[in-house]
Design a protein around this motif. Structure first.
Motif, PDB file in Angstrom:
ATOM      1  N   UNK A 140       7.406  37.799 -12.921  1.00  0.00           N
ATOM      2  CA  UNK A 140       7.579  36.514 -13.613  1.00  0.00           C
ATOM      3  C   UNK A 140       8.719  36.496 -14.628  1.00  0.00           C
ATOM      4  N   UNK A 141       8.982  37.558 -15.340  1.00  0.00           N
ATOM      5  CA  UNK A 141      10.014  37.521 -16.366  1.00  0.00           C
ATOM      6  C   UNK A 141      11.288  38.230 -15.957  1.00  0.00           C
ATOM      7  N   UNK A 142      11.702  38.131 -14.708  1.00  0.00           N
ATOM      8  CA  UNK A 142      12.843  38.908 -14.237  1.00  0.00           C
ATOM      9  C   UNK A 142      14.181  38.340 -14.691  1.00  0.00           C
ATOM     10  N   UNK A 143      14.258  37.079 -15.052  1.00  0.00           N
ATOM     11  CA  UNK A 143      15.536  36.493 -15.485  1.00  0.00           C
ATOM     12  C   UNK A 143      15.848  36.905 -16.918  1.00  0.00           C
ATOM     13  N   UNK A 144      17.137  37.108 -17.223  1.00  0.00           N
ATOM     14  CA  UNK A 144      17.477  37.439 -18.609  1.00  0.00           C
ATOM     15  C   UNK A 144      17.262  36.232 -19.508  1.00  0.00           C
ATOM     16  N   UNK A 145      16.922  36.454 -20.775  1.00  0.00           N
ATOM     17  CA  UNK A 145      16.688  35.314 -21.664  1.00  0.00           C
ATOM     18  C   UNK A 145      18.000  34.600 -21.991  1.00  0.00           C
ATOM     19  N   UNK A 146      17.910  33.299 -22.179  1.00  0.00           N
ATOM     20  CA  UNK A 146      19.073  32.505 -22.563  1.00  0.00           C
ATOM     21  C   UNK A 146      19.196  32.586 -24.080  1.00  0.00           C
ATOM     22  N   UNK A 147      20.328  33.110 -24.557  1.00  0.00           N
ATOM     23  CA  UNK A 147      20.489  33.341 -25.984  1.00  0.00           C
ATOM     24  C   UNK A 147      21.087  32.115 -26.663  1.00  0.00           C
ATOM     25  N   UNK A 148      22.196  31.593 -26.142  1.00  0.00           N
ATOM     26  CA  UNK A 148      22.898  30.486 -26.782  1.00  0.00           C
ATOM     27  C   UNK A 148      23.166  29.410 -25.735  1.00  0.00           C
TER      28      UNK A 148
END
Length: 123
Positions: A64-72
């Motif tokens: 489920x959390x495989x995408x990198x987080x969006x920072x900006x």
């Protein structure tokens, strides 16, 4: 790997011929335990031959959390300044007048210099 069996360059990439003896046409294939599509005998040696193609392997869905987080988040695009078309036309007209004026002065200087050089040769 290249083979010189006279079947052409693309014989290696052709599909297996089910009517051919052994079910394979083209260059010989590697066989043995651990090779997909081959069945192994009870003693670990190659078995009866290739098994039919069963399609690509089934993949498992990503976690489920495989995408990198969006920072900006990027800033929204800015708006362009409005254009004054009448002022642009006037500026183009003035630039054309200056260009023609400089060209006429340069042509007049060239004509005067040519006349001076020719008069020196004649007189």
């Amino acid at each position: 790997m290249t083979t010189d069996d006279g079947a052409g360059d693309d014989a290696y990439w052709r599909r297996p011929d089910p009517d051919a003896p052994g079910g394979v046409s083209g260059p010989p294939r590697a066989s043995g335990p651990g090779i997909p599509g081959e069945s192994a005998g009870p003693d670990g040696s190659a078995g009866a031959g290739p098994v039919g193609y069963s399609g690509p392997p089934v993949g498992s869905p990503p976690p489920p959390g495989w995408r990198p987080p969006v920072v900006v988040n990027p800033a929204p695009p800015g708006t362009l300044p409005p254009q004054d078309l009448a002022a642009l036309d006037g500026a183009e007209r003035n630039a054309r007048t200056v260009t023609y004026g400089v060209g006429m002065i340069a042509a007049a200087v060239m004509i005067i210099l040519t006349c001076l050089l020719c008069s020196r040769l004649v007189f």
